[in-house]
Design an enzyme around this catalytic site. Structure first.
Site, PDB file in Angstrom:
ATOM      1  N   PHE A  35       0.810  -1.211   0.000  1.00 19.42           N
ATOM      2  CA  PHE A  35       0.000   0.000   0.000  1.00 19.42           C
ATOM      3  C   PHE A  35       0.847   1.267   0.000  1.00 19.42           C
ATOM      4  CE2 PHE A  35       0.686  -0.537   4.548  1.00 19.42           C
ATOM      5  CZ  PHE A  35       0.799   0.759   5.021  1.00 19.42           C
ATOM      6  N   GLN A 104       3.612  -8.147  10.178  1.00 16.43           N
ATOM      7  CA  GLN A 104       3.280  -6.743   9.954  1.00 16.43           C
ATOM      8  C   GLN A 104       2.105  -6.620   8.989  1.00 16.43           C
ATOM      9  OE1 GLN A 104       7.662  -6.117   8.922  1.00 16.43           O
ATOM     10  NE2 GLN A 104       7.131  -4.105   9.737  1.00 16.43           N
ATOM     11  N   ILE A 106      -1.675  -7.159   7.250  1.00  8.66           N
ATOM     12  CA  ILE A 106      -3.032  -7.042   7.786  1.00  8.66           C
ATOM     13  C   ILE A 106      -4.046  -7.789   6.920  1.00  8.66           C
ATOM     14  CG2 ILE A 106      -2.623  -4.884   9.027  1.00  8.66           C
ATOM     15  CD1 ILE A 106      -3.671  -3.325   6.673  1.00  8.66           C
ATOM     16  N   HIS A 122      -0.010  -5.363  13.391  1.00  8.55           N
ATOM     17  CA  HIS A 122      -0.676  -4.152  12.899  1.00  8.55           C
ATOM     18  C   HIS A 122      -2.166  -4.361  12.676  1.00  8.55           C
ATOM     19  CE1 HIS A 122       3.491  -2.655  11.330  1.00  8.55           C
ATOM     20  NE2 HIS A 122       3.327  -2.467  12.618  1.00  8.55           N
ATOM     21  N   CYS A 130     -16.781  -1.478  16.701  1.00 10.97           N
ATOM     22  CA  CYS A 130     -17.446  -0.260  17.150  1.00 10.97           C
ATOM     23  C   CYS A 130     -16.675   0.355  18.310  1.00 10.97           C
ATOM     24  CB  CYS A 130     -18.872  -0.582  17.575  1.00 10.97           C
ATOM     25  SG  CYS A 130     -19.762   0.851  18.232  1.00 10.97           S
TER      26      CYS A 130
END
Length: 244
Positions: A35, A104, A106, A122, A130
């Protein structure tokens, strides 16, 4: 290269407890883009660290979620599959080896592959919680709503990832595992992100044998006794042959 693979296979064979630190290179071999290299999402000059920060989530949750879903390709997450590296670690555990994974990443692919002892340092993209009532919703729910709200109290859900500006809740446990291991194996991490990048340093200081498999050099290469400048999948396939 063959010498390093042989050395790594021997180190794994001798280790009762292997601790693995996996980074973005593990995910990219499953086709998941890093990313940090994403283009076209820097809105109004915002840096990546601002786009995925807890402050941005609190200030403008709708804009946050729009960027977050684009950045992390959440709609595509279900299409990604574990690669040879993920499967090797699950196989190694299935043979009776104690394997603890500190990741690391996700994307949740270590768990999908079958590894049982995974610390997602992570967090995970596969759910959101919530802030008010702590109820959790899965990926399908997240993707079905432009702005995911808690169906019980209507608060905006927060993705179950560690955002910039938040502490890493599992980091102390990660250090404990690393310094007590028989071998620390780093797979596909550039070791740029703190505090996770300090794990190999602390393990080496504790006398734990260390190994690194990463395509490109890192600033911490000198910490590792064994270094392979290679792909994870190819390396793990060779290791499974040697250890099988």
């Amino acid at each position: 290269m063959q010498q390093e693979i042989m050395q790594l296979a021997a180190a794994i064979r001798q280790a009762g407890h292997v601790v693995v630190l996996s980074g973005a290179g593990m995910s990219t071999e499953s086709g998941i883009p890093d990313f940090r290299s994403a283009k076209g999402l820097w809105q109004q000059g915002m840096r990546l660290e601002e786009l995925v920060s807890i402050d941005y989530f609190r200030a403008d949750p709708e804009a946050f979620w729009h960027s977050f879903k684009q950045l992390f390709h959440t709609k595509l997450l279900g299409n990604y599959q574990p690669n040879a590296g993920h499967r090797f670690l699950a196989w190694l555990e299935a043979t009776g080896k104690q394997v603890s994974i500190l990741t690391q990443n996700i994307d949740g692919l270590h768990g999908v592959a079958g590894s049982q002892h995974v610390l997602e340092l992570h967090g995970t993209l596969r759910s959101a919680s919530c802030p008010g009532c702590s109820r959790q919703q899965g990926l399908d729910y997240i993707n079905h709503h432009v702005l995911p709200l808690c169906p019980h109290c209507m608060d905006v859900l927060k993705p179950d990832v560690v955002l910039y500006g938040e502490p890493v809740p599992l980091i102390e446990r990660a250090f404990e595992l690393a310094v007590s291991a028989d071998l620390l194996l780093v797979l596909g991490s550039s070791l740029e992100v703190s505090p996770v990048n300090l794990i190999p340093l602390e393990a080496a200081r504790a006398g734990v044998p260390t190994a690194l498999v990463n395509y490109t050099p890192t600033r911490m290469d000198a910490v590792f006794a064994i270094r392979l400048a290679a792909g994870i999948g190819d390396s793990c396939q060779q290791l499974s042959t040697l250890l099988g």
